[in-house]
Design an enzyme around this catalytic site. Structure first.
Site, PDB file in Angstrom:
ATOM      1  N   HIS A  27      -2.759 -29.510   5.424  1.00 43.17           N
ATOM      2  CA  HIS A  27      -3.908 -30.222   4.836  1.00 43.17           C
ATOM      3  C   HIS A  27      -4.381 -29.483   3.594  1.00 43.17           C
ATOM      4  CE1 HIS A  27      -7.312 -33.099   4.951  1.00 43.17           C
ATOM      5  NE2 HIS A  27      -7.917 -32.127   4.273  1.00 43.17           N
ATOM      6  N   HIS A  29      -5.006 -30.326  -1.003  1.00 41.26           N
ATOM      7  CA  HIS A  29      -5.151 -31.383  -2.014  1.00 41.26           C
ATOM      8  C   HIS A  29      -4.667 -30.897  -3.377  1.00 41.26           C
ATOM      9  CE1 HIS A  29      -7.902 -33.244   0.900  1.00 41.26           C
ATOM     10  NE2 HIS A  29      -8.590 -32.115   0.923  1.00 41.26           N
ATOM     11  N   ARG A 120      -4.356 -42.427   4.546  1.00 42.73           N
ATOM     12  CA  ARG A 120      -5.597 -41.902   5.109  1.00 42.73           C
ATOM     13  C   ARG A 120      -6.651 -42.998   5.118  1.00 42.73           C
ATOM     14  NH1 ARG A 120      -9.479 -37.125   2.765  1.00 42.73           N
ATOM     15  NH2 ARG A 120      -9.786 -35.966   4.690  1.00 42.73           N
ATOM     16  N   ARG A 126     -20.504 -40.271   3.069  1.00 43.18           N
ATOM     17  CA  ARG A 126     -20.859 -39.612   1.802  1.00 43.18           C
ATOM     18  C   ARG A 126     -19.676 -39.586   0.832  1.00 43.18           C
ATOM     19  NH1 ARG A 126     -18.448 -34.645   2.138  1.00 43.18           N
ATOM     20  NH2 ARG A 126     -18.017 -34.070   4.295  1.00 43.18           N
ATOM     21  N   TYR A 153     -10.382 -39.802   9.002  1.00 46.91           N
ATOM     22  CA  TYR A 153     -11.436 -38.810   8.761  1.00 46.91           C
ATOM     23  C   TYR A 153     -12.777 -39.446   9.102  1.00 46.91           C
ATOM     24  CZ  TYR A 153     -13.810 -34.873   6.422  1.00 46.91           C
ATOM     25  OH  TYR A 153     -14.571 -33.765   6.147  1.00 46.91           O
ATOM     26  N   HIS A 177      -9.725 -32.459  10.954  1.00 52.35           N
ATOM     27  CA  HIS A 177     -10.771 -31.461  11.213  1.00 52.35           C
ATOM     28  C   HIS A 177     -11.453 -31.647  12.573  1.00 52.35           C
ATOM     29  CE1 HIS A 177      -9.690 -31.300   7.109  1.00 52.35           C
ATOM     30  NE2 HIS A 177     -10.703 -31.944   6.583  1.00 52.35           N
ATOM     31  N   ASP A 245      -6.982 -26.697   3.668  1.00 53.18           N
ATOM     32  CA  ASP A 245      -7.961 -27.564   3.008  1.00 53.18           C
ATOM     33  C   ASP A 245      -8.233 -27.141   1.558  1.00 53.18           C
ATOM     34  OD1 ASP A 245      -9.772 -29.751   2.835  1.00 53.18           O
ATOM     35  OD2 ASP A 245     -11.448 -28.382   3.158  1.00 53.18           O
ATOM     36  N   ASN A 250     -16.283 -30.173  -2.075  1.00 47.69           N
ATOM     37  CA  ASN A 250     -17.646 -30.352  -1.546  1.00 47.69           C
ATOM     38  C   ASN A 250     -18.179 -29.183  -0.736  1.00 47.69           C
ATOM     39  OD1 ASN A 250     -18.085 -33.041  -2.528  1.00 47.69           O
ATOM     40  ND2 ASN A 250     -16.549 -33.669  -1.021  1.00 47.69           N
TER      41      ASN A 250
HETATM   42  C1  0GY Z   1     -11.386 -32.745   3.070  1.00 49.90           C
HETATM   43  C2  0GY Z   1     -12.795 -32.971   3.231  1.00 49.90           C
HETATM   44  C3  0GY Z   1     -13.656 -33.559   2.366  1.00 49.90           C
HETATM   45  C4  0GY Z   1     -13.304 -34.373   1.253  1.00 49.90           C
HETATM   46  C5  0GY Z   1     -12.323 -35.273   1.244  1.00 49.90           C
HETATM   47  O1  0GY Z   1     -11.257 -37.159   0.472  1.00 49.90           O
HETATM   48  C6  0GY Z   1     -12.105 -36.321   0.229  1.00 49.90           C
HETATM   49  O2  0GY Z   1     -12.785 -36.310  -0.778  1.00 49.90           O
HETATM   50  O3  0GY Z   1     -11.452 -35.307   2.233  1.00 49.90           O
HETATM   51  C7  0GY Z   1     -15.082 -33.423   2.634  1.00 49.90           C
HETATM   52  O4  0GY Z   1     -15.890 -33.515   1.698  1.00 49.90           O
HETATM   53  O5  0GY Z   1     -15.458 -33.200   3.817  1.00 49.90           O
HETATM   54  O6  0GY Z   1     -10.637 -32.929   4.011  1.00 49.90           O
HETATM   55  O7  0GY Z   1     -10.973 -32.382   1.981  1.00 49.90           O
END
Ligand code: 0GY
Length: 289
Positions: A27, A29, A120, A126, A153, A177, A245, A250
C-alpha cells in the site's frame, strides 16, 4: 500543497527489522509530479508531489522488492500517474486503479497490461463524494472478468451499513487499514469485533494491517495499534497485506518515519512464517500469480 499538509520524511531511518527476500510494500501511492500529472479538479486535498523515482528509492532503502501502488483520491479517476509508474517498474509493481462506470474495455485492458489488478471503492467522506452502490456493483462485475479484485476504504462506524453491499461483491475484497478502528476503544469493542466477524464469515475478505501512523492516538512507536493488527494476523495469516502508505497523504499529527513503520512488523507478525506470509506469499498470490 495545502498549507496544513505535512510532506513525507526527507531521510527516514534504517529499520532494525530486515524484511524477508521478495517482500512487497502493498500500500503506497505516487502523486504527480503535478506538472506532468495534474491533480484532479474534484480533489479534497492537494498533496506534495511524490514521484515514482522517490517511491522506488524508498523501496530499496527499506529492503523491499516490490510495490502495490494504490490510486489516491487526489488523482480522481485519472490513472495516468499510476500507469506511468507501473510501466517504469515493470514486474516490480502492480496497481490499484479508481474508475467510473464510463471506463471502456480498452482502457481496462491497457491498465491490465500495465499491471493494474484491482479497483478501489472509497467510502471515506472527507476524501470523496459518494458513489451509488449499484455503480460500484456494476464496476465489480466488469473487473471480475479480468480476475481483478476490489479494495475498500471506510471508517469503522460505517461498516455495519456497508456489510450487505460488501457481501454482494463477487470478487476478493481487501479492506484498507483494518477498517480504521478507533484504537482507544480496545479490541473487544463491537466495531472491531464486527470487522473480525466479517473476515471470519467470508473467506474472500482480506485486510491490510497498515497505517499505524493514522490510527494511533499515542504516536510512534505505535504500540496502541499493535494489538489490532496482531489479532488480525494471528486469526487470518493467509489474508493479510502490509504497506508503508508512503507518502502518507493527509497526515496532520506527525511526519512518519518509514524505518519506524517497518519496525512495527515483527510486533504484529510475530514469527518468520507469519512475516513471510504477510510480506511475500500473500501479496505474490494476489498480485503476481
Ligand atoms: C490512504 C489514506 C488516505 C487517503 C487516500 O485516496 C486517498 O486520498 O487513500 C487518508 O487520507 O486516510 O490510504 O492513503
Amino acid at each position: 500543497m495545502d498549507p496544513d499538509y505535512l510532506p513525507f520524511h526527507p531521510n527516514p531511518s534504517k529499520p532494525t527489522f530486515t524484511p524477508p527476500a521478495g517482500a512487497v510494500d502493498a500500500h503506497c501511492h505516487v502523486f504527480g509530479p503535478a506538472i506532468e500529472f495534474p491533480y484532479a479538479p474534484e480533489r479534497k486535498y492537494t498533496p506534495c508531489d511524490a514521484p515514482k523515482a522517490k517511491l522506488f528509492e524508498l523501496r530499496d532503502y527499506l529492503g523491499f522488492e516490490r510495490n502495490v501502488i494504490v490510486q489516491a483520491s487526489c488523482h480522481g479517476r485519472n490513472n495516468d500517474a499510476l500507469v506511468d509508474a507501473l510501466n517504469a517498474a515493470g514486474e516490480l509493481a502492480r496497481g490499484i486503479a479508481v474508475v467510473g462506470p464510463d471506463v471502456t474495455d480498452d482502457e481496462l485492458k491497457t491498465m491490465d497490461e500495465a499491471g493494474v489488478r484491482g479497483v478501489r471503492f472509497n467510502f471515506v467522506k472527507r476524501l470523496v463524494d459518494a458513489t451509488p452502490k449499484d455503480v460500484f456493483l456494476g464496476i465489480a462485475e466488469r473487473i471480475k472478468k479480468l480476475n481483478w479484485h476490489v479494495i475498500v476504504y471506510f471508517e469503522a462506524p460505517d461498516l455495519e451499513e456497508l456489510i450487505p453491499f460488501l457481501k454482494q461483491l463477487p470478487v476478493t475484497v481487501v479492506v484498507d487499514h483494518m477498517g480504521r478502528p478507533d484504537v482507544t476503544k480496545g479490541v473487544d469493542h463491537p466495531d472491531f469485533q464486527r470487522f473480525l466477524n466479517l473476515l471470519a464469515e467470508n473467506d474472500n475478505f482480506w485486510s491490510k494491517v497498515s497505517c499505524p501512523e493514522r490510527l494511533t492516538a499515542d504516536g510512534p512507536p505505535y504500540d496502541d495499534v499493535v494489538p489490532y493488527a496482531r489479532t488480525i494476523v494471528d486469526q487470518f495469516p493467509d489474508r493479510v497485506l502490509w504497506g508503508t502508505d508512503w507518502p502518507h497523504p493527509n497526515m496532520k499529527s506527525h511526519v512518519p518515519d518509514e524505518g519506524h513503520l517497518v519496525d512495527v512488523i515483527p510486533k504484529i507478525a510475530t514469527d518468520a512464517a507469519k512475516q513471510k506470509a504477510l510480506l511475500v506469499d500473500n501479496p505474490m498470490r494476489l498480485y503476481w500469480s
